[in-house]
Motif scaffolding. Sequence first.
Motif, mmCIF file in Angstrom:
data_model
loop_
_atom_site.group_PDB
_atom_site.id
_atom_site.type_symbol
_atom_site.label_atom_id
_atom_site.label_comp_id
_atom_site.label_asym_id
_atom_site.label_seq_id
_atom_site.Cartn_x
_atom_site.Cartn_y
_atom_site.Cartn_z
ATOM 1 N N THR A 55 -74.992 20.473 10.208
ATOM 2 C CA THR A 55 -73.917 19.630 9.684
ATOM 3 C C THR A 55 -72.617 20.410 9.574
ATOM 4 N N ARG A 56 -72.726 21.662 9.157
ATOM 5 C CA ARG A 56 -71.539 22.498 9.039
ATOM 6 C C ARG A 56 -70.927 22.755 10.406
ATOM 7 N N ARG A 57 -71.779 22.939 11.408
ATOM 8 C CA ARG A 57 -71.278 23.179 12.765
ATOM 9 C C ARG A 57 -70.550 21.947 13.294
ATOM 10 N N ARG A 58 -71.088 20.778 13.038
ATOM 11 C CA ARG A 58 -70.417 19.543 13.471
ATOM 12 C C ARG A 58 -69.097 19.357 12.735
ATOM 13 N N LEU A 92 -61.307 19.462 16.797
ATOM 14 C CA LEU A 92 -60.852 18.334 17.610
ATOM 15 C C LEU A 92 -59.799 17.500 16.880
ATOM 16 N N ALA A 93 -59.856 17.511 15.544
ATOM 17 C CA ALA A 93 -58.908 16.695 14.784
ATOM 18 C C ALA A 93 -57.489 17.227 14.878
ATOM 19 N N PHE A 118 -55.834 15.929 18.183
ATOM 20 C CA PHE A 118 -55.733 14.478 18.096
ATOM 21 C C PHE A 118 -54.725 14.070 17.025
ATOM 22 N N GLY A 119 -54.697 14.796 15.920
ATOM 23 C CA GLY A 119 -53.698 14.505 14.896
ATOM 24 C C GLY A 119 -52.288 14.764 15.374
ATOM 25 N N TRP A 120 -52.113 15.852 16.119
ATOM 26 C CA TRP A 120 -50.797 16.175 16.671
ATOM 27 C C TRP A 120 -50.332 15.084 17.637
ATOM 28 N N MET A 121 -51.226 14.665 18.552
ATOM 29 C CA MET A 121 -50.867 13.633 19.523
ATOM 30 C C MET A 121 -50.616 12.299 18.834
ATOM 31 N N SER A 122 -51.385 12.004 17.815
ATOM 32 C CA SER A 122 -51.178 10.738 17.104
ATOM 33 C C SER A 122 -49.839 10.719 16.374
ATOM 34 N N LEU A 123 -49.466 11.855 15.796
ATOM 35 C CA LEU A 123 -48.232 11.917 15.009
ATOM 36 C C LEU A 123 -46.990 11.921 15.884
#
Length: 297
Positions: free
Chosen positions: A2-5, A12-13, A16-21
Motif C-alpha cells: 500500500t505504501r508503494r502504491r 504521478l500526481a 498531472f497536477g501541473w498539467m491540470s493547473l
Amino acid sequence: MTRRRWKRALVLALPFGWMSLFFLLPFLILLRISFSESRIGIPPYTDIIQWGGEMWVQINANLSNYAFLLDDSLYASAVLSSLRVAALSTLICLLIGYPMALGIARTAPPWRNLLLMLVILPFWTSFLIRVYAWIGLLKNEGLFNHLLMSLGVIDQPLPLLHSAFAVHLGIVYSYLPFMVLPLYATLERMDHALIEAAADLGCRPFRSFLSITLPLSMPGVIAGSMLVFIPAIGEFVIPDLLGGSSTLMIGKVLWTEFFNNRDWPLASAVAVVLLILLVAPLTLWQRRQLAAEEKQS
C-alpha cells in the motif's frame, strides 16, 4: 504494498497536477468564454451560467462565435498562412539543424560541451531583444543592405524587413536550438558500430546515412519538428515586428481580437479551434505509434 502504491500515486500526481493547473484549467476557462457573448464592461463577456436560486442552474451556451469563424474567411486564411509559415520554417530548421546535430554528435567528447553551449548561447539573452536586433540588421539602413551596397552588389536597399523572408528568418533563428538539441540527443546515443559494419560490407557513406543513420534518428527528427512547428504556428512577436502589417498569422489575429477589438469570446473560440487542430493529429499519431510498438513487441 500500500505504501508503494501511495508513493507511485504521489509521483504521478505531480505532473498531472501541473498539467491540470497550467493547461487544463486555462483551456476550460477559454472554452467557457468562447460560448459567451461580447459586451462592454469588465469582464468584456457575459456569463454563460445563471443561478436561479438554490434549486436550478441555467447554462446559456452561445455558438455564434464558432459559426462566425466558418462565415469569415479571415480566420481560415490566417490558420492556413500560419501552417504554411510554420511548416516551411520547420523544414529549414531541419535542413540546417540536422547537419549541426550530426557534426556535434560525431565530434570528440572534449569539444561537444563547447559546441552545445554555442547552440544554447542565444537563450542567455532576451527573446525580444534578439528579435529587435534583426530589425537593425534587416532595415533599409541596416547592416545587410549597407554591406551589399558597399560591395556593389545592389544599387538600392532591398526590402528585407517587413517581408515573408524576415518572418522565416526570425523563426528559424529563434527556434533552431529546439531542433538541434533533440536531434543531438538521438544521434549521440546511436550505435556507431552499425555504420562501421556497413562500411566494412562496402556500403558508401551516403547510402549508410539513408539506410542506418536517418531511420534511427527519426525520433529526434519528429521531436525537434514538433518543438519548432507547434510554437511557430501561434507566434506573434516575430510576425508583428519582422513581418509588419502585411503578414497574416493566427497569433496576430488573436492579439487583435483580444486587445484591440476586446472581443474575448471570439478570440477564445479561435484559440480553442486552433488547439483542437493541433492536439487532435498529435494524439492520433501518438496512439498509432504506441499500437505499432505493441505489435513489434
